[in-house]
Design a protein around this motif. Structure first.
Motif, PDB file in Angstrom:
ATOM      1  N   PHE A  72       0.819  -1.215   0.000  1.00 56.70           N
ATOM      2  CA  PHE A  72       0.000   0.000   0.000  1.00 56.70           C
ATOM      3  C   PHE A  72       0.855   1.267   0.000  1.00 56.70           C
ATOM      4  O   PHE A  72       0.322   2.377   0.045  1.00 56.70           O
ATOM      5  N   GLY A  73       2.176   1.107  -0.067  1.00 51.06           N
ATOM      6  CA  GLY A  73       3.062   2.256  -0.111  1.00 51.06           C
ATOM      7  C   GLY A  73       3.078   2.908  -1.475  1.00 51.06           C
ATOM      8  O   GLY A  73       2.770   2.284  -2.496  1.00 51.06           O
ATOM      9  N   PRO A 112      -1.252   1.939   6.663  1.00 55.68           N
ATOM     10  CA  PRO A 112      -0.824   2.589   5.414  1.00 55.68           C
ATOM     11  C   PRO A 112      -0.614   4.086   5.574  1.00 55.68           C
ATOM     12  O   PRO A 112      -0.209   4.760   4.645  1.00 55.68           O
ATOM     13  N   PHE A 113      -0.857   4.579   6.781  1.00 56.51           N
ATOM     14  CA  PHE A 113      -0.767   6.015   7.013  1.00 56.51           C
ATOM     15  C   PHE A 113       0.383   6.380   7.955  1.00 56.51           C
ATOM     16  O   PHE A 113       1.125   7.321   7.710  1.00 56.51           O
ATOM     17  N   LEU A 117       5.689   2.304   4.558  1.00 55.50           N
ATOM     18  CA  LEU A 117       5.912   3.335   3.540  1.00 55.50           C
ATOM     19  C   LEU A 117       4.778   4.355   3.574  1.00 55.50           C
ATOM     20  O   LEU A 117       4.000   4.490   2.636  1.00 55.50           O
ATOM     21  N   SER A 118       4.711   5.073   4.686  1.00 52.35           N
ATOM     22  CA  SER A 118       3.690   6.105   4.844  1.00 52.35           C
ATOM     23  C   SER A 118       3.786   7.126   3.718  1.00 52.35           C
ATOM     24  O   SER A 118       4.892   7.539   3.338  1.00 52.35           O
ATOM     25  N   PRO A 119       2.643   7.568   3.166  1.00 51.22           N
ATOM     26  CA  PRO A 119       2.687   8.575   2.102  1.00 51.22           C
ATOM     27  C   PRO A 119       3.332   9.878   2.548  1.00 51.22           C
ATOM     28  O   PRO A 119       3.772  10.675   1.719  1.00 51.22           O
ATOM     29  N   ASN A 262      -2.505  12.882   3.205  1.00 55.87           N
ATOM     30  CA  ASN A 262      -2.328  11.893   2.137  1.00 55.87           C
ATOM     31  C   ASN A 262      -2.374  10.481   2.716  1.00 55.87           C
ATOM     32  O   ASN A 262      -1.689  10.165   3.673  1.00 55.87           O
ATOM     33  N   GLY A 263      -3.174   9.637   2.147  1.00 51.34           N
ATOM     34  CA  GLY A 263      -3.224   8.246   2.569  1.00 51.34           C
ATOM     35  C   GLY A 263      -4.202   7.940   3.675  1.00 51.34           C
ATOM     36  O   GLY A 263      -4.440   6.781   3.997  1.00 51.34           O
TER      37      GLY A 263
END
Length: 410
Positions: A72-73, A112-113, A117-119, A262-263
């Motif tokens: 999800f990154g 995912p936030f 690999l957080s946006p 973002n994310g």
């Protein structure tokens, strides 16, 4: 609208379950006494036992090798950038089968936030990406999201932690609270006020910094145990004259929130998927018990009160699942983010989970409130998830604002 689960997503779910069965569950079985006895799982100060952290790291790195940890990154960070629909369906599938496994969520797939690999990391300068991303991407290193404070929860504009520029450095002072994974994180995405005037107008003035948690001036004071547990994930942080190089600013100075959002939609859909999957697990338990448990000379499934509770739970799950699927479709197929629908889904799914677990426990009677079945654990979790990623009340406010501004579409 086609509700068929895409073949690619089906393959991801199939492979993910195989990974969990082959890699994760044997580790859990081998370390069962450590992982499933709270007195062993936590140290006296409420942090994870070092051996627990070692096991979590093994699972993260194995998941990264298999391609699940980063799926999800953002692509520019080395991830697959799969969308909210996949996040929803994957989390549903995991929580139908493994709702309370200690080494599954959120380890195989991080938030995912706020981790992995957080946006937010897309805002790092290139030299910092080269320095830090490999460790984060591989699962060797972890993050925490340093925003919430004692007086700034849902109202994030009330944060008081401040950063003052001195030459090529920023000097940061303040405190943070309810910061997940802070006790074990290698890095922190830390938010601080850099322009009080802009912040007072709620137009900016807050900056995000990338901080190594071993830096002088950054300390985790304590862990916050919740819902009767001996330890926890959330922590209190003190920041005392922490010096951060100017190059460690994430995104633009004074506009940290713009990158922070973002994310978050993928995260909220993922959380909704967890609730939907876990509720299905609980309903299955209730149905199975209703078929074997007898009272007054017949199985309790023949009692109308039991039937009503089962039916209401099924209705709740069906409504939540279709709300979430429709919302995920809108996110992926609309130019404008469906803020109203996202808030409806997050609030409804988290509250739905509590209702389903409450009925499942009632159907089980005394054994339902014991530690034997895991229902009480799900009930406690259902109460917790109504708060993070926006409380139910905050989401209702968002919904009402959208309605009152003229958005009456569904």
């Amino acid at each position: 609208m086609d509700f068929t689960i895409p073949e690619e997503t089906q393959e991801i779910i199939k492979g993910l379950k195989q990974f969990i069965e082959k890699v994760v569950l044997p580790l859990e079985k081998e370390n069962h006494e450590l992982l499933y006895n709270e007195r062993n799982y936590y140290t006296e100060d409420g942090r994870h036992h070092p051996k627990v952290e070692e096991l979590r790291k093994i699972v993260r790195m194995e998941s990264a090798k298999a391609g699940y940890y980063t799926m999800f990154g953002a692509e520019e960070l080395g991830g697959e950038q799969l969308g909210p629909m996949t996040a929803l369906l994957v989390q549903e599938a995991i929580n139908i089968s493994y709702p309370f496994n200690k080494l599954v969520d959120p380890i195989v797939i991080p938030s995912p936030f706020t981790n992995g690999l957080s946006p937010i990391l897309t805002g790092l300068k290139e030299e910092l990406k080269e320095r830090y991303l490999d460790g984060i991407r591989s699962g060797e290193k972890t993050l925490c999201f340093g925003l919430t404070e004692p007086d700034a929860g849902s109202d994030v504009w009330s944060i008081k932690t401040n950063a003052i520029k001195e030459g090529n450095e920023w000097v940061i002072n303040g405190s943070k609270q309810w910061i997940t994974n802070a006790a074990h994180a290698d890095y922190c995405m830390l938010f601080a006020v850099t322009n009080p005037d802009l912040k007072a107008q709620r137009k900016g003035g807050i900056t995000c910094f990338f901080v190594e948690t071993e830096s002088e001036g950054f300390s985790v004071d304590s862990v916050i145990p919740v819902m009767g547990e001996l330890g926890g994930e959330a922590c209190i942080i003190s920041i005392d004259n922490l010096r951060v190089p100017d190059e460690n600013v994430i995104g633009e100075v004074d506009f940290g929130f713009s990158i922070a959002i973002n994310g978050i939609n993928t995260g909220r859909l993922g959380m909704s998927g967890k609730c939907i999957g876990s509720a299905q697990w609980a309903l299955k338990k209730a149905v199975e018990y209703a078929e074997i448990r007898k009272t007054f000379g017949k199985p309790i499934k023949e009692h109308q009160m039991i039937q009503a509770m089962l039916a209401e739970s099924a209705m709740d799950i069906y409504a939540a699942r279709n709300m979430a699927l429709n919302c995920a479709w809108k996110i992926e197929n609309s130019k404008k983010q469906p803020r109203k629908e996202i808030s409806m889904v997050k609030a409804f799914c988290t509250e739905m989970m509590g209702r389903v677990y409450d009925r499942a426990m009632q159907i089980h009677g005394g054994v339902g409130i014991s530690n034997e079945l895991g229902l009480e654990q799900g009930y406690r979790l259902a109460r917790i998830v109504r708060i993070p990623d926006g409380t139910s009340e905050i989401h209702r406010r968002t919904i009402a604002k959208s309605l009152l501004s003229g958005d009456l579409t569904f």
